[in-house]
Design a protein around this motif. Structure first.
Motif, PDB file in Angstrom:
ATOM      1  N   PHE A 110      59.504 -10.429 109.586  1.00 18.15           N
ATOM      2  CA  PHE A 110      60.547 -10.056 108.697  1.00 18.15           C
ATOM      3  C   PHE A 110      60.326  -8.590 108.303  1.00 18.15           C
ATOM      4  O   PHE A 110      61.406  -7.973 107.919  1.00 18.15           O
ATOM      5  CB  PHE A 110      60.243 -11.330 107.562  1.00 18.15           C
ATOM      6  CG  PHE A 110      60.767 -12.414 107.609  1.00 18.15           C
ATOM      7  CD1 PHE A 110      62.020 -12.970 108.158  1.00 18.15           C
ATOM      8  CD2 PHE A 110      59.746 -13.497 107.667  1.00 18.15           C
ATOM      9  CE1 PHE A 110      62.500 -14.097 108.276  1.00 18.15           C
ATOM     10  CE2 PHE A 110      60.115 -14.922 107.750  1.00 18.15           C
ATOM     11  CZ  PHE A 110      61.537 -15.087 108.327  1.00 18.15           C
ATOM     12  N   VAL A 111      59.082  -8.297 107.895  1.00 16.67           N
ATOM     13  CA  VAL A 111      58.718  -6.814 107.520  1.00 16.67           C
ATOM     14  C   VAL A 111      59.371  -5.849 108.513  1.00 16.67           C
ATOM     15  O   VAL A 111      59.884  -4.875 108.185  1.00 16.67           O
ATOM     16  CB  VAL A 111      57.368  -6.722 107.125  1.00 16.67           C
ATOM     17  CG1 VAL A 111      56.929  -5.253 106.859  1.00 16.67           C
ATOM     18  CG2 VAL A 111      56.801  -7.688 105.942  1.00 16.67           C
ATOM     19  N   LEU A 112      59.036  -6.099 109.676  1.00 13.43           N
ATOM     20  CA  LEU A 112      59.332  -5.264 110.811  1.00 13.43           C
ATOM     21  C   LEU A 112      60.711  -5.055 110.879  1.00 13.43           C
ATOM     22  O   LEU A 112      61.404  -4.128 110.931  1.00 13.43           O
ATOM     23  CB  LEU A 112      58.678  -5.771 112.200  1.00 13.43           C
ATOM     24  CG  LEU A 112      58.980  -5.019 113.324  1.00 13.43           C
ATOM     25  CD1 LEU A 112      58.484  -3.501 113.145  1.00 13.43           C
ATOM     26  CD2 LEU A 112      58.306  -5.702 114.538  1.00 13.43           C
ATOM     27  N   VAL A 113      61.509  -6.233 110.821  1.00 14.17           N
ATOM     28  CA  VAL A 113      62.773  -6.586 111.225  1.00 14.17           C
ATOM     29  C   VAL A 113      63.694  -5.669 109.937  1.00 14.17           C
ATOM     30  O   VAL A 113      64.450  -4.917 110.075  1.00 14.17           O
ATOM     31  CB  VAL A 113      63.512  -7.694 111.236  1.00 14.17           C
ATOM     32  CG1 VAL A 113      65.001  -7.875 111.256  1.00 14.17           C
ATOM     33  CG2 VAL A 113      63.048  -8.510 112.566  1.00 14.17           C
ATOM     34  N   GLY A 114      63.175  -5.803 108.800  1.00 16.51           N
ATOM     35  CA  GLY A 114      63.650  -5.271 107.481  1.00 16.51           C
ATOM     36  C   GLY A 114      63.602  -3.711 107.658  1.00 16.51           C
ATOM     37  O   GLY A 114      64.537  -2.855 107.423  1.00 16.51           O
TER      38      GLY A 114
END
Length: 264
Positions: free
Chosen positions: A66-70
């Protein structure tokens, strides 16, 4: 006798009424259902193993996608901001990816010590992502202006649904009904929108892939313990991965849009 274009126009004009009826019926059904309290057993996840001193390790680290995609999404929005993207649906995408980033942080924090207070931060971020995505669909399919106008009220509704749940929990009468509406009502609304309108930039196949990823995430969430027993990876951890994949598909959409703009 109406011609085909005239008949299509009549049907198109009836769609807002259909959407209104859908919302009224859904909200009415939940109202008559009565309050939905938070199940205390919700926090009792199948995989509670600690690794490197981190409790519930896999449920925590599975939020990293999630952090990477965000972060990638925010970077992509920044790259596209100079063009028509900013004047169109750009802010909606920006809020969506910011919410996905916050989901990774909030969910990771929650899973370190699962309780209602930690769950508030997780759900607030998710509510923002649901509402931002709905505004993206509206902006891409119905009207760019309408998508921008609805972004703020939709996001406020999402945050208030979680605040309402927390407030009712404090009085011992927890009620998840507003949050359930925020989480599930957008699905049929989006299906109606993509059926009756067309988008030049967001394909129906894109929406279906995103929806399928989210649907798979919900299946993994329900089968948390069964999945853990079967493959020693909990359904909840896999839920995070499936949901992150679902969100990541909008990166594909933005990459395609950037390539199209360059060709023009």
């Amino acid at each position: 006798m109406k011609t085909q274009p005239e008949a299509t126009l009549v049907i198109r004009r009836m769609v807002p009424l259909l959407l209104l009826m859908l919302c009224v019926v859904s909200i009415g059904a939940l109202y008559w259902h009565g309050p939905i309290p938070q199940d205390p057993a919700y926090h009792d996840f199948a995989d509670q193993r600690s690794v490197f001193g981190i409790p519930n390790f896999w449920n925590v680290v599975s939020n990293l996608p999630f952090v990477l995609v965000g972060l990638l999404g925010l970077h992509r929005c920044r790259t596209l901001w100079a063009g028509r993207f900013a004047a169109g649906n750009g802010l909606n995408y920006l809020v969506f990816f910011a919410a996905i980033l916050c989901t990774g942080i909030g969910s990771g924090y929650y899973h370190l010590q699962p309780d209602n207070w930690g769950l508030v931060w997780d759900r607030m971020a998710m509510a923002l992502s649901f509402m931002a995505f709905l505004s993206i669909i509206i902006g891409e399919y119905v009207s760019t202006k309408l998508g921008r106008l609805l972004l703020l009220p939709l996001c406020l509704a999402g945050l208030l649904s979680v605040a309402y749940w927390l407030g009712t929990e404090q009085f011992g009468v927890g009620d998840l009904r507003p949050y359930a509406i925020i989480q599930f009502l957008p699905m049929p609304v989006i299906l109606v929108i993509v059926f009756f309108w067309k988008s030049a930039t967001l394909r129906v196949s894109d929406v279906l892939i995103i929806g399928a990823g989210y649907g798979l995430a919900k299946v993994f969430e329900i089968l948390d313990a069964q999945t853990f027993q079967l493959v020693m990876v909990s359904g909840h951890s896999l839920k995070h991965l499936a949901a992150a994949f679902s969100a990541s598909w909008l990166l594909v959409v933005l990459a395609r849009r950037g390539k199209t703009d360059q060709e023009r």
